[in-house]
Design an enzyme around this catalytic site. Sequence first.
Site, PDB file in Angstrom:
ATOM      1  N   GLU A  30       9.957  18.725 -25.135  1.00  0.00           N
ATOM      2  CA  GLU A  30       9.293  19.099 -23.877  1.00  0.00           C
ATOM      3  C   GLU A  30       9.917  20.376 -23.304  1.00  0.00           C
ATOM      4  OE1 GLU A  30       6.577  17.525 -23.045  1.00  0.00           O
ATOM      5  OE2 GLU A  30       6.814  15.790 -24.366  1.00  0.00           O
TER       6      GLU A  30
ATOM      7  N   ARG B  68       0.821  -1.230   0.000  1.00  0.00           N
ATOM      8  CA  ARG B  68       0.000   0.000   0.000  1.00  0.00           C
ATOM      9  C   ARG B  68       0.846   1.268   0.000  1.00  0.00           C
ATOM     10  NH1 ARG B  68      -2.817  -3.089   3.794  1.00  0.00           N
ATOM     11  NH2 ARG B  68      -4.639  -4.058   2.864  1.00  0.00           N
TER      12      ARG B  68
ATOM     13  N   HIS C 178       0.214  18.244 -27.507  1.00  0.00           N
ATOM     14  CA  HIS C 178       0.053  16.800 -27.365  1.00  0.00           C
ATOM     15  C   HIS C 178      -1.213  16.257 -28.030  1.00  0.00           C
ATOM     16  CE1 HIS C 178       3.421  17.422 -24.757  1.00  0.00           C
ATOM     17  NE2 HIS C 178       3.486  16.156 -24.402  1.00  0.00           N
TER      18      HIS C 178
ATOM     19  N   ARG D 219      -2.770  21.999 -14.741  1.00  0.00           N
ATOM     20  CA  ARG D 219      -1.792  21.003 -15.187  1.00  0.00           C
ATOM     21  C   ARG D 219      -2.021  20.605 -16.647  1.00  0.00           C
ATOM     22  NH1 ARG D 219       0.775  15.958 -11.647  1.00  0.00           N
ATOM     23  NH2 ARG D 219       2.054  15.157 -13.327  1.00  0.00           N
TER      24      ARG D 219
ATOM     25  N   ASN E 178      -0.047  19.752 -21.640  1.00  0.00           N
ATOM     26  CA  ASN E 178      -0.376  18.972 -22.842  1.00  0.00           C
ATOM     27  C   ASN E 178      -0.280  19.800 -24.122  1.00  0.00           C
ATOM     28  OD1 ASN E 178      -0.908  16.698 -21.299  1.00  0.00           O
ATOM     29  ND2 ASN E 178      -3.032  17.338 -20.946  1.00  0.00           N
TER      30      ASN E 178
ATOM     31  N   HIS F 159       7.514   9.773 -30.091  1.00  0.00           N
ATOM     32  CA  HIS F 159       6.630  10.650 -29.318  1.00  0.00           C
ATOM     33  C   HIS F 159       7.112  12.112 -29.386  1.00  0.00           C
ATOM     34  CE1 HIS F 159       4.028  11.960 -26.101  1.00  0.00           C
ATOM     35  NE2 HIS F 159       5.078  12.449 -25.465  1.00  0.00           N
TER      36      HIS F 159
ATOM     37  N   HIS G  72      -0.415  13.388 -30.337  1.00  0.00           N
ATOM     38  CA  HIS G  72      -0.884  12.013 -30.114  1.00  0.00           C
ATOM     39  C   HIS G  72      -1.619  11.496 -31.345  1.00  0.00           C
ATOM     40  CE1 HIS G  72      -0.792  12.413 -25.449  1.00  0.00           C
ATOM     41  NE2 HIS G  72       0.367  12.035 -25.955  1.00  0.00           N
TER      42      HIS G  72
ATOM     43  N   LYS H 203       2.978  11.172 -11.633  1.00  0.00           N
ATOM     44  CA  LYS H 203       2.115  10.313 -12.455  1.00  0.00           C
ATOM     45  C   LYS H 203       2.844   8.996 -12.666  1.00  0.00           C
ATOM     46  CE  LYS H 203      -0.718  13.429 -15.255  1.00  0.00           C
ATOM     47  NZ  LYS H 203      -1.045  13.836 -16.638  1.00  0.00           N
TER      48      LYS H 203
ATOM     49  N   LYS I 129       7.779  22.788 -14.338  1.00  0.00           N
ATOM     50  CA  LYS I 129       6.933  21.614 -14.084  1.00  0.00           C
ATOM     51  C   LYS I 129       6.569  21.553 -12.597  1.00  0.00           C
ATOM     52  CE  LYS I 129       5.289  17.265 -14.878  1.00  0.00           C
ATOM     53  NZ  LYS I 129       5.375  16.019 -15.582  1.00  0.00           N
TER      54      LYS I 129
ATOM     55  N   GLU J 100      -4.315  17.323 -12.017  1.00  0.00           N
ATOM     56  CA  GLU J 100      -4.780  17.756 -13.334  1.00  0.00           C
ATOM     57  C   GLU J 100      -6.274  18.060 -13.371  1.00  0.00           C
ATOM     58  OE1 GLU J 100      -2.665  15.893 -16.567  1.00  0.00           O
ATOM     59  OE2 GLU J 100      -4.283  16.386 -17.955  1.00  0.00           O
TER      60      GLU J 100
END
Length: 369
Positions: free
Chosen positions: A189, A125, A251, A244, A248, A268, A255, A147, A230, A240
């Site tokens: 980035e 946990r 992106h 946040r 993106n 990517h 994507h 994340k 960041k 997010e």
Amino acid sequence: MVKLMPKITVQLEDRSYPIVIENGLLDAVGARCASLGFVGQAVVVTNPVVSALCAKRVMASLKRTGFAPFIITLPDGERYKTLKTVSSVYDALVKRRVERRTPIIALGGGVIGDMAGFVAATYLRGVPYIQVPTTLLSQVDSSVGGKTGVNHPNGKNLIGAFYQPRAVFIDPETLDTLSEREFKAGLAEVIKYGVISDERFFNFLEKNAKTLAQRGLPLVKAIKRSCEIKAAVVASDERESGLRAILNFGHTFGHAIEATAGYGRIKHGEAVSIGMLLAARFSFKRGLCGAEAPERLEKLLLALGMKTHIPRLPVPALMRAMTLDKKVSAGRLRFVLTRGIGRVEVLQADAGEVEAFLRVITVNRGREP
Ligand SMILES: NC(=O)c1ccc[n+]([C@@H]2O[C@H](COP(=O)([O-])OP(=O)(O)OC[C@H]3O[C@@H](n4cnc5c(N)ncnc54)[C@H](O)[C@@H]3O)[C@@H](O)[C@H]2O)c1
């Protein structure tokens, strides 16, 4: 000159953590872990490529500081970012009777960081973990912000948890061995941070493009500033629910390009650099910014040797990918658009408007007539 904070901290109250950026830091991982209060066992999770390049130094530094470390080596590559691989880590931890206070050290790029973080979030946990990112993308992006997760056969990063590390230790020298392609993926980035929140940083990147492309000294400053931005975004919106989302930028288009071209055919980071340019051009088309924003972005991308031209891809397929990715609500898509370098906003756009824009732009291969 970009002003740097003396020390970077991701401010999340009792879960705040430092980001330390120093050449040669691999040799001090042990001492740094000890200074965080850890003792005894330590687990290093890595892959064969990074292990051959960096693990010896990290293991030696842990041993020197009195830790009893052991290493778990996972297969290299995005296709192994799965529950099955994570499960093999649980097996190793159970077998070694790893306890709740034992830190897991993620040594590698974003794939290792995301998986080791997810293991740390779920084993017993929750056990502490430390990010030691070794790709540019992971140093400026994935190691910061908590994340964690793995892919599902039906989609990327569908299984995961928000779980913050105890520290991020970045050794920019590890980037010396990174392939050009992986390096550029990270640079995309870095540029993104300039566009979304800091025009002075963007100026700095423009001024130092040549040396940056050769991984010269300004790279360390670029990593620091990227981490500061960041960290600030994550601190103000950890999960997010609002701000946040600006991370993106580029992106949504990126994507769609990645998915339509077929994963692996275009990297990517390459998709993100093309995607950022599309987002800037779309912003101009909507009257949100002047022509100079997409122009400066294109010039910088080119100066850094990045991709700017959209590959020949069918617009309906791009639209399909985009609607699947970001979920349309009543025929409207969500985009991060720019109001000029250093300023972005999350806005909605009609699917029809996006499609018309893409039709013109793909016919002209990235350039408006
Ligand atoms: N958690 C987040 O917030 C977040 C953000 C962005 C991306 N990601 C995830 O990050 C992953 C991509 O990360 P990545 O770009 O670092 O890819 P990666 O982890 O696959 O690393 C790229 C390649 O570089 C190799 N490598 C790593 N360090 C090296 C070094 N120092 N020298 C030479 N080779 C080295 C790796 O073995 C790998 O083959 C994706 O799974 C993506 O979903 C996560």
